[in-house]
Write a protein that holds these residues in place. Sequence first.
Motif, short mmCIF file in Angstrom:
data_model
loop_
_atom_site.label_atom_id
_atom_site.label_comp_id
_atom_site.label_asym_id
_atom_site.label_seq_id
_atom_site.Cartn_x
_atom_site.Cartn_y
_atom_site.Cartn_z
N ASP A 1 0.85 -1.19 0.00
CA ASP A 1 0.00 0.00 0.00
C ASP A 1 0.89 1.24 0.00
N ALA A 2 0.93 1.93 -1.14
CA ALA A 2 1.73 3.15 -1.24
C ALA A 2 1.11 4.26 -0.41
N GLN A 3 1.91 4.88 0.43
CA GLN A 3 1.43 5.94 1.31
C GLN A 3 2.39 7.11 1.26
N ARG B 1 8.04 -3.89 -5.94
CA ARG B 1 9.10 -4.20 -4.98
C ARG B 1 8.54 -4.25 -3.55
N VAL B 2 8.93 -5.29 -2.85
CA VAL B 2 8.49 -5.43 -1.45
C VAL B 2 9.56 -4.76 -0.59
N THR B 3 9.39 -3.47 -0.41
CA THR B 3 10.38 -2.67 0.31
C THR B 3 9.64 -1.52 0.99
N PRO B 4 10.10 -1.08 2.16
CA PRO B 4 9.34 -0.08 2.92
C PRO B 4 9.34 1.32 2.33
N GLN C 1 -2.27 -2.70 -3.21
CA GLN C 1 -2.06 -3.47 -4.44
C GLN C 1 -1.51 -4.85 -4.07
N LEU C 2 -1.92 -5.85 -4.83
CA LEU C 2 -1.51 -7.21 -4.55
C LEU C 2 -0.57 -7.75 -5.62
N GLU C 3 0.33 -8.63 -5.19
CA GLU C 3 1.23 -9.34 -6.09
C GLU C 3 1.49 -10.70 -5.48
N LEU C 4 1.88 -11.66 -6.32
CA LEU C 4 2.26 -12.96 -5.77
C LEU C 4 3.49 -12.80 -4.89
N ASP C 5 3.47 -13.46 -3.76
CA ASP C 5 4.60 -13.41 -2.83
C ASP C 5 5.64 -14.42 -3.28
N ALA C 6 6.79 -13.94 -3.72
CA ALA C 6 7.80 -14.81 -4.31
C ALA C 6 9.17 -14.50 -3.74
N LYS C 7 10.08 -15.45 -3.89
CA LYS C 7 11.45 -15.24 -3.44
C LYS C 7 12.06 -14.04 -4.18
N GLY C 8 12.87 -13.28 -3.45
CA GLY C 8 13.53 -12.14 -4.06
C GLY C 8 12.77 -10.84 -3.92
N ILE D 1 3.40 -2.97 4.12
CA ILE D 1 3.56 -4.31 3.53
C ILE D 1 2.86 -5.34 4.41
N LYS D 2 2.08 -6.18 3.76
CA LYS D 2 1.38 -7.22 4.49
C LYS D 2 1.39 -8.50 3.66
#
Length: 542
Positions: free
Chosen positions: A85-87, A115-118, A222-229, A286-287
């Motif tokens: 969730d972009a904030q 990207r899964v990053t804060p 927004q959702l994305e598949l949770d994947a390695k990397g 991120i959740k």
Amino acid sequence: MRRLVLAAFTLTAPALAQSSAPAISIDTLKQVDKTLSSDAFEGRAPTTLAEEKTTSYIVERMKAAGLQPGNHGSWFQDVPLVQIDAQNVTRMTFTGGKTPVSLTYRTDMVLATYRVTPRIDIRNSDVVFVGYGINAPEKGWNDYAGVDVRGKTVVVLVNDPDWQKSQRTGLFEGKAMTYYGRWTYKFEEAARQGAAAVMIVHDTEPAAYGWGVVQSSWTGPQLELDAKGDHMDQSKAIGWMQLAKAKALFASAGKDFAKLSAAAKIKGFHAVPLGVKASVSFTNSIKRQASKNVIGILPGTERPDETVMYTAHWDHLGRCTPVKGDDICNGALDNASGVAGLIALAEAQVKAGPAKRSIVFMSVTAEESGLLGSRYYAEHPVYSLAKTVGGVNMDGLNVIGRSRDVVVTGFGKSELEDMIKPLIEAQGRVMKPEPNPERGGYFRSDHFSFAKLGVPMFDGGSGEDLVVGGTAKGHAATLDYIANRYHKPQDEYDPNWDWSGAVQDLTLYFQLGRRLADGNAWPNWYKTAEFRSVRDRSRAAQ
């Protein structure tokens, strides 16, 4: 949802030549749609409290229809997702031109990240116009040739270069959008090229939907598949910008947007650095959690390991941009109607008795987030894709009256068309290509996840040639839905809907599924289709 052709047709057609079908229950269609699209289900957003209510209700209806759990004794397939969730999104600024250009979040632009990053920070990133952002070696086309966009911000046009052609001819199939025209491809290719940020210029005609659709779809979690990397190989920021702001940006850079857009349509176009720099930043909440596909099965009697598939996505947008105080995007047509059709078909197939092959009914999650539920299933199938014969995907049923035609999404791709054509003709109707292939409908629903891995899935339904009112009225109804209800809170259940057209579409789907399930055919793609080689390889391995 991809299909925006919403017409229907007569129930007084000739007797069907190939096979009959048990009656499709209009009561079931009404009950399921009304329930799933009620405010109590809060727009059916994945990973919310509404998901459990939604999936539990679908299981309840599958059980009542007489299906068995479809995943080794379970009704569910877990789909690992990460919600981003972009904030605190700052204005996106472009400096170094004649005058600074500033874009306000939601109003002028939308931004997100895979990207899964804060935190995302883009500072003074050089901006490059890369035309349609296409790299297609087989067509001798590369908009990135001779330019290094690593760490830079690229501005990209939506659709592909020959979208304005009136026919389906040309390097990119003319008015029929190819995958190169889809926004998903634009982001994928820019990431492969190392771009830090990607901004697609929104233009209603080639995009096939207005800014309101972009705004509601691209703001919020927004959702994305949770994947390695953690998808760190993707661009830092991906988004859209309003056409007027793009023109202002180009003017500030001393460039003519219209002339460069025209140049981008011609083979041999070279990317153009704009001489300005982009800056923007935002934080991410991120959740990580799993969503669910719901799977039921009617096991086959002779070849239970060979499967025929029916699919319809259960998710919608949840809470979205309010309209007159209403912030629930109920998704009655998109796609509570498809789930209603799935349940009604399950009832009809159970009444007809088990077929020789197994028939699987799957309601997938996260279609609206990029076909994530169907993509996960296709990449982690419960039933071997090599032994999945084919099937039908449903994304929006016909609720507005009768029509004389059946429109096939992605016309001319698979042998399923040969199988369904006589069924269509037996109803006194004609089969047609989709009237608006420039909208890229083939790439916008869950059948595409299967197609990419070789499995042909029929996707089509009622056309616009209405029995009462003709094509003018049918097309007007399509445009009205796109403008006033698609991905908006106004997509609500209407007790006055006419379900007769949906019933006849579902009868076609029943007959096609039954022919596949009781027969020996292994339908393939036509030799010219891009998925033929994948299917050939998977079948050869059996």
